[in-house]
Motif scaffolding. Structure first.
Motif, PDB file in Angstrom:
ATOM      1  N   TYR A  27       0.821  -1.275   0.028  1.00  0.00           N
ATOM      2  CA  TYR A  27      -0.056   0.035   0.016  1.00  0.00           C
ATOM      3  C   TYR A  27       0.887   1.124  -0.077  1.00  0.00           C
ATOM      4  CZ  TYR A  27      -2.684   3.750   2.127  1.00  0.00           C
ATOM      5  OH  TYR A  27      -3.387   5.070   2.223  1.00  0.00           O
ATOM      6  N   ASP A 210      -6.001  13.185  -8.527  1.00  0.00           N
ATOM      7  CA  ASP A 210      -6.817  12.467  -9.446  1.00  0.00           C
ATOM      8  C   ASP A 210      -7.416  11.358  -8.283  1.00  0.00           C
ATOM      9  OD1 ASP A 210      -4.922   9.710  -8.775  1.00  0.00           O
ATOM     10  OD2 ASP A 210      -3.489  11.354  -9.555  1.00  0.00           O
ATOM     11  N   TRP A 211      -8.472  10.620  -8.555  1.00  0.00           N
ATOM     12  CA  TRP A 211      -9.375  10.028  -7.720  1.00  0.00           C
ATOM     13  C   TRP A 211      -8.674   8.809  -6.893  1.00  0.00           C
ATOM     14  CZ3 TRP A 211     -10.420   4.947  -8.166  1.00  0.00           C
ATOM     15  CH2 TRP A 211     -10.376   4.269  -9.250  1.00  0.00           C
ATOM     16  N   HIS A 212      -7.791   8.085  -7.723  1.00  0.00           N
ATOM     17  CA  HIS A 212      -7.135   7.040  -7.132  1.00  0.00           C
ATOM     18  C   HIS A 212      -6.239   7.318  -6.195  1.00  0.00           C
ATOM     19  CE1 HIS A 212      -3.954   7.494 -10.022  1.00  0.00           C
ATOM     20  NE2 HIS A 212      -4.802   7.730 -11.033  1.00  0.00           N
ATOM     21  N   THR A 213      -5.462   8.631  -6.033  1.00  0.00           N
ATOM     22  CA  THR A 213      -4.690   9.045  -5.251  1.00  0.00           C
ATOM     23  C   THR A 213      -5.270   9.596  -3.886  1.00  0.00           C
ATOM     24  OG1 THR A 213      -3.032   9.896  -6.862  1.00  0.00           O
ATOM     25  CG2 THR A 213      -2.874  10.722  -4.708  1.00  0.00           C
ATOM     26  N   LEU A 215      -8.335   8.183  -2.910  1.00  0.00           N
ATOM     27  CA  LEU A 215      -8.629   7.103  -2.325  1.00  0.00           C
ATOM     28  C   LEU A 215      -7.681   6.221  -1.627  1.00  0.00           C
ATOM     29  CD1 LEU A 215     -11.136   4.833  -2.548  1.00  0.00           C
ATOM     30  CD2 LEU A 215     -10.081   3.668  -4.298  1.00  0.00           C
ATOM     31  N   LEU A 216      -6.487   6.316  -2.251  1.00  0.00           N
ATOM     32  CA  LEU A 216      -5.450   5.571  -1.515  1.00  0.00           C
ATOM     33  C   LEU A 216      -5.081   6.585  -0.082  1.00  0.00           C
ATOM     34  CD1 LEU A 216      -2.829   4.790  -4.387  1.00  0.00           C
ATOM     35  CD2 LEU A 216      -4.037   3.246  -2.828  1.00  0.00           C
ATOM     36  N   SER A 219      -7.969   5.627   2.333  1.00  0.00           N
ATOM     37  CA  SER A 219      -7.829   4.488   2.763  1.00  0.00           C
ATOM     38  C   SER A 219      -7.000   4.366   4.013  1.00  0.00           C
ATOM     39  CB  SER A 219      -7.477   3.522   1.621  1.00  0.00           C
ATOM     40  OG  SER A 219      -8.724   3.643   0.490  1.00  0.00           O
TER      41      SER A 219
END
Length: 307
Positions: A27, A210-213, A215-216, A219
């Motif tokens: 992760y 960006d959305w995935h950054t 989200l990480l 999380s």
């Protein structure tokens, strides 16, 4: 004394905690482009939010109110929160700066420190072979210090901070979830100040990420909280020396990830120290298994005599 059922729960929780910790570097490697302090800040902020939701669902606010009314407990939680924040930050830095092997070594050393702390502060007896295992591990560090002129600072810092944290949490009369929430809340003002005043970075503004950054980053609360809840739950149910046995899971997974997947060099300096630590853990495991078999035979004999 915990019941057999409680001990079984402790074993399950310990396995879950250390398995999650062992895979955690995957992760953090995904966030390698973000500084360790910034990731740490997100760990604190989103952990608070995640734990608040859990506490609300489980309706455990009264347990937190009980702790808040006791200044001595808050003072001790401030100490454990400091140790926890230091450990979190150093681990992130180690993983993202190609020191995963040092992190792995630290968490191999940690069970042996647990044995020592359990003996010194919890009245747990140190058997002959356990003492030999601890001495062998110490010998590996001394050999590295003398032969290579270096001390495993990162490894020992991770090991000692988490060992002391676990000891203090075991002794505190606070349940896992309320204690973790209060620790996170103690760290929250420092995280908020850092987020507010830190120099602008490419990832500090969630709106432009960006959305995935994002989200990480969000999380981080789950990644942080779940294994800690499992660990503190296990610590309440198992002897501290027994808990240390399960910690081999985490560093073993980290070691494989570091050498096989992330290309860290397993140098001669590390071979000597790791060999001593692995030997010490093998002796400790053998001794623990031998003692467990003796207790099992004694229990069966006592049961047979009582019939």
């Amino acid at each position: 004394m915990p019941t057999n059922q409680e001990q079984r729960k402790g074993v399950i929780l310990a396995c879950m905690a250390f398995f999650m910790w062992g895979l955690a570097p995957i992760y953090f490697k995904l966030l390698q482009h973000i500084s360790a302090f910034e990731i740490l800040m997100h760990r604190v902020v989103w952990s608070v939010l995640f734990i608040v939701i859990i506490v609300a669902v489980l309706k455990q606010w009264h347990k937190i109110q009980h702790v808040i009314k006791q200044p001595k407990l808050i003072l001790m939680l401030t100490l454990t929160a400091t140790l926890l924040g230091f450990n979190w930050g150093l681990f992130i830095w180690a993983v993202n700066n190609n020191h995963m092997l040092d992190a792995s070594l630290g968490y191999y050393i940690n069970p042996l420190l647990n044995v020592l702390l359990g003996m010194l502060f919890l009245g747990e007896k140190l058997r002959k072979w356990q003492g030999f295992a601890v001495a062998l591990a110490l010998g590996g560090v001394v050999i590295q210090l003398i032969s290579f002129g270096s001390f495993p600072v990162v490894a020992f810092s991770l090991a000692s901070s988490f060992a002391i944290y676990g000891l203090l949490r075991k002794k505190l009369p606070i349940e896992s979830l309320p204690g973790l929430l209060l620790e996170a809340l103690i760290l929250l003002p420092f995280a908020a100040i850092y987020w507010w005043f830190m120099l602008p970075t490419a990832s500090s503004d969630l709106i432009v990420n960006d959305w995935h950054t994002n989200l990480l980053l969000i999380s981080a609360g789950v990644i942080t909280t779940l294994p800690l809840l499992c660990f503190t739950g296990a610590a309440k149910r198992l002897q501290y020396t027994t808990l240390g046995f399960f910690q081999y899971i985490g560093p073993s997974l980290m070691f494989v990830l570091a050498v096989v997947f992330y290309g860290e060099v397993f140098s001669a300096e590390r071979v000597v120290t790791f060999a001593c630590i692995w030997s010490a853990l093998a002796i400790f495991s053998w001794d623990s298994h031998r003692q467990a078999q003796k207790r099992k035979k004694a229990a069966l004999l006592a049961r047979a005599e009582s019939v």
